[in-house]
Design a protein around this motif. Structure first.
Motif, mmCIF file in Angstrom:
data_model
loop_
_atom_site.group_PDB
_atom_site.id
_atom_site.type_symbol
_atom_site.label_atom_id
_atom_site.label_comp_id
_atom_site.label_asym_id
_atom_site.label_seq_id
_atom_site.Cartn_x
_atom_site.Cartn_y
_atom_site.Cartn_z
ATOM 1 N N PHE A 179 -1.572 -64.208 -25.859
ATOM 2 C CA PHE A 179 -0.249 -64.514 -25.321
ATOM 3 C C PHE A 179 0.377 -65.626 -26.148
ATOM 4 N N ASP A 180 1.671 -65.804 -26.003
ATOM 5 C CA ASP A 180 2.396 -66.882 -26.661
ATOM 6 C C ASP A 180 2.651 -68.007 -25.668
ATOM 7 N N SER A 181 2.752 -69.209 -26.186
ATOM 8 C CA SER A 181 2.981 -70.392 -25.358
ATOM 9 C C SER A 181 4.212 -71.114 -25.894
ATOM 10 N N LEU A 182 5.312 -71.030 -25.137
ATOM 11 C CA LEU A 182 6.586 -71.602 -25.564
ATOM 12 C C LEU A 182 7.004 -72.744 -24.649
ATOM 13 N N LEU A 183 7.823 -73.621 -25.190
ATOM 14 C CA LEU A 183 8.383 -74.715 -24.400
ATOM 15 C C LEU A 183 9.135 -74.153 -23.203
ATOM 16 N N LEU A 184 8.854 -74.695 -22.022
ATOM 17 C CA LEU A 184 9.509 -74.230 -20.800
ATOM 18 C C LEU A 184 10.862 -74.911 -20.648
ATOM 19 N N GLN A 185 11.911 -74.100 -20.536
ATOM 20 C CA GLN A 185 13.250 -74.648 -20.358
ATOM 21 C C GLN A 185 13.442 -75.107 -18.914
ATOM 22 N N THR A 203 6.034 -79.359 -21.317
ATOM 23 C CA THR A 203 5.593 -78.269 -20.454
ATOM 24 C C THR A 203 5.838 -76.921 -21.121
ATOM 25 N N VAL A 204 4.868 -76.029 -21.006
ATOM 26 C CA VAL A 204 4.977 -74.697 -21.606
ATOM 27 C C VAL A 204 4.919 -73.638 -20.516
ATOM 28 N N ASP A 205 5.313 -72.426 -20.881
ATOM 29 C CA ASP A 205 5.271 -71.343 -19.899
ATOM 30 C C ASP A 205 3.847 -70.860 -19.647
ATOM 31 N N ASN A 206 3.039 -70.763 -20.704
ATOM 32 C CA ASN A 206 1.663 -70.276 -20.584
ATOM 33 C C ASN A 206 0.705 -71.286 -21.213
ATOM 34 N N GLU A 207 -0.110 -71.937 -20.384
ATOM 35 C CA GLU A 207 -1.046 -72.919 -20.914
ATOM 36 C C GLU A 207 -2.274 -72.239 -21.528
ATOM 37 N N PHE A 208 -2.902 -72.965 -22.405
ATOM 38 C CA PHE A 208 -4.191 -72.617 -22.986
ATOM 39 C C PHE A 208 -5.229 -73.037 -21.937
ATOM 40 N N VAL A 209 -5.830 -72.076 -21.243
ATOM 41 C CA VAL A 209 -6.719 -72.357 -20.111
ATOM 42 C C VAL A 209 -8.174 -72.268 -20.559
ATOM 43 N N VAL A 210 -8.965 -73.282 -20.194
ATOM 44 C CA VAL A 210 -10.382 -73.318 -20.552
ATOM 45 C C VAL A 210 -11.181 -73.835 -19.362
ATOM 46 N N PRO A 211 -12.470 -73.518 -19.304
ATOM 47 C CA PRO A 211 -13.313 -74.048 -18.220
ATOM 48 C C PRO A 211 -13.834 -75.434 -18.559
ATOM 49 N N VAL A 212 -14.044 -76.234 -17.539
ATOM 50 C CA VAL A 212 -14.547 -77.587 -17.734
ATOM 51 C C VAL A 212 -16.012 -77.537 -18.160
ATOM 52 N N GLY A 213 -16.395 -78.446 -19.051
ATOM 53 C CA GLY A 213 -17.789 -78.561 -19.444
ATOM 54 C C GLY A 213 -18.281 -77.488 -20.378
ATOM 55 N N LYS A 214 -17.412 -76.709 -20.969
ATOM 56 C CA LYS A 214 -17.796 -75.651 -21.891
ATOM 57 C C LYS A 214 -17.288 -75.974 -23.300
ATOM 58 N N THR A 215 -18.079 -75.616 -24.301
ATOM 59 C CA THR A 215 -17.697 -75.845 -25.690
ATOM 60 C C THR A 215 -16.782 -74.718 -26.157
ATOM 61 N N VAL A 216 -15.575 -75.083 -26.548
ATOM 62 C CA VAL A 216 -14.570 -74.110 -26.971
ATOM 63 C C VAL A 216 -14.352 -74.267 -28.474
ATOM 64 N N ARG A 217 -14.582 -73.208 -29.189
ATOM 65 C CA ARG A 217 -14.326 -73.180 -30.640
ATOM 66 C C ARG A 217 -12.902 -72.684 -30.855
ATOM 67 N N VAL A 218 -12.124 -73.425 -31.632
ATOM 68 C CA VAL A 218 -10.725 -73.068 -31.861
ATOM 69 C C VAL A 218 -10.519 -72.792 -33.345
ATOM 70 N N LEU A 219 -10.104 -71.579 -33.649
ATOM 71 C CA LEU A 219 -9.739 -71.202 -35.016
ATOM 72 C C LEU A 219 -8.231 -71.381 -35.155
ATOM 73 N N VAL A 220 -7.818 -72.195 -36.090
ATOM 74 C CA VAL A 220 -6.419 -72.589 -36.201
ATOM 75 C C VAL A 220 -5.824 -72.056 -37.503
ATOM 76 N N THR A 221 -4.685 -71.395 -37.386
ATOM 77 C CA THR A 221 -3.975 -70.894 -38.552
ATOM 78 C C THR A 221 -2.479 -70.916 -38.261
ATOM 79 N N ALA A 222 -1.695 -70.452 -39.227
ATOM 80 C CA ALA A 222 -0.242 -70.396 -39.061
ATOM 81 C C ALA A 222 0.273 -69.093 -39.651
ATOM 82 N N ALA A 223 1.415 -68.658 -39.148
ATOM 83 C CA ALA A 223 1.985 -67.389 -39.595
ATOM 84 C C ALA A 223 3.154 -67.572 -40.550
ATOM 85 N N ASP A 224 3.669 -68.801 -40.682
ATOM 86 C CA ASP A 224 4.886 -68.972 -41.490
ATOM 87 C C ASP A 224 4.808 -70.218 -42.375
ATOM 88 N N VAL A 225 4.831 -71.407 -41.764
ATOM 89 C CA VAL A 225 4.774 -72.661 -42.514
ATOM 90 C C VAL A 225 3.630 -73.506 -41.979
#
Length: 291
Positions: A146-152, A172-194
């Motif tokens: 899903f996409d996460s955009l600034l909430l108007q 504030t965003v429309d859709n938050e990045f939701v994760v469970p507490v106490g769990k190790t989350v690996r995040v792969l980060v990239t970009a599509a434009d700049v």
């Protein structure tokens, strides 16, 4: 006295169960946000440690400057000294900085090692930066993206995010990045434009999002709540309107959200917020009953 103590403990407990715990910038903030991960705790500790060197060195340099300006000014010293060197002073100003740099380097390298030596991840999420929003792809059994955009402002009521204390403007965003507490989350980060940058101050993470490249970071949030960050790489005219919001919830709430979000992420978000608010109200009721 007992009633006041019970109320205080209940209020403290409610911070960990409801949306009231939200790490975000505050007016006139001089230091870091409260740490929500072990890495950020170490970063805050290293900051305090370095201040024990920075403050005395700054004061020493200030005192020496004032001393030199007063003692060796032209009026008080018409015949300047022709001393070319002093062996003792040269040894001190050579060995002193070396010792100080070693004292700073050792804990610094230990911290870097901890940051770049992630434990085994419980699951992986890919975060992609766009102009000017973030997209998330959960690499789990449940296919979810899903996409996460600034909430108007006009969209707050429909999203159930009218409380500006918990859901501040421009973060504030429309859709938050939701994760469970106490769990190790690996995040792969990239970009599509700049170039973008994925930064979450309370977690102690900041990593560039580069088109055509995957960078990796990780975190393990220790407390439930809503945490805010922003893109930290100048990426165009709406760079200031590209927030990051990570919601940390209990494992059972995360499992329910993940299953529902596969079909309808907006409905899953509303149900999650309703469940969190219900828990917060139940804690408030319990506190009032004890009083």
């Amino acid at each position: 006295m007992t009633n006041k103590l019970s109320a205080g403990l209940a209020a403290l407990f409610s911070l960990g169960t409801g949306p009231a715990l939200a790490a975000q910038p505050v007016d006139w903030q001089m230091g870091f946000q409260p740490a929500a991960t072990e890495i950020m705790t170490q970063i805050r500790g290293f900051e305090s440690y370095t201040l024990w060197f920075i403050v005395p060195i700054t004061l020493l340099v200030l005192v020496l400057l004032i001393y030199v300006m007063v003692k060796f000014r032209a009026g008080a010293n018409p015949n300047p000294s022709k001393t070319s060197h002093n062996s003792l002073i040269e040894v001190i100003w050579t060995l002193g900085p070396v010792v100080i740099l070693l004292a700073l380097a050792v804990p610094s390298f230990n911290l870097l090692t901890a940051q770049y030596s992630p434990p085994e991840a419980d699951f992986t999420v890919k975060a992609t930066g766009y102009q000017w929003y973030w997209g998330y792809e959960y690499q789990t059994d449940e296919e979810l993206s899903f996409d996460s955009l600034l909430l108007q402002d006009g969209e707050r009521a429909d999203a159930g995010k009218e409380d500006l204390a918990t859901y501040p403007r421009l973060l504030t965003v429309d859709n938050e990045f939701v994760v469970p507490v106490g769990k190790t989350v690996r995040v792969l980060v990239t970009a599509a434009d700049v170039l973008h940058s994925f930064a979450m101050p309370a977690f102690g993470i900041k990593i560039d999002a580069v088109p055509g490249r995957l960078n990796e970071t990780w975190f393990n949030a220790e407390a439930e709540g809503l945490y805010y960050g922003q893109c930290s790489e100048l990426c165009g005219k709406d760079h200031a309107y590209m927030p990051i919001a990570i919601r940390v919830v209990a494992q059972d709430k995360f499992d329910a959200w993940l299953a529902a979000a596969a079909d309808d992420v907006e409905a899953a978000n509303r149900n999650l917020i309703a469940a969190i608010d219900a828990d917060a109200k139940s804690v408030d009721v319990a506190a009032n009953v004890k009083n």
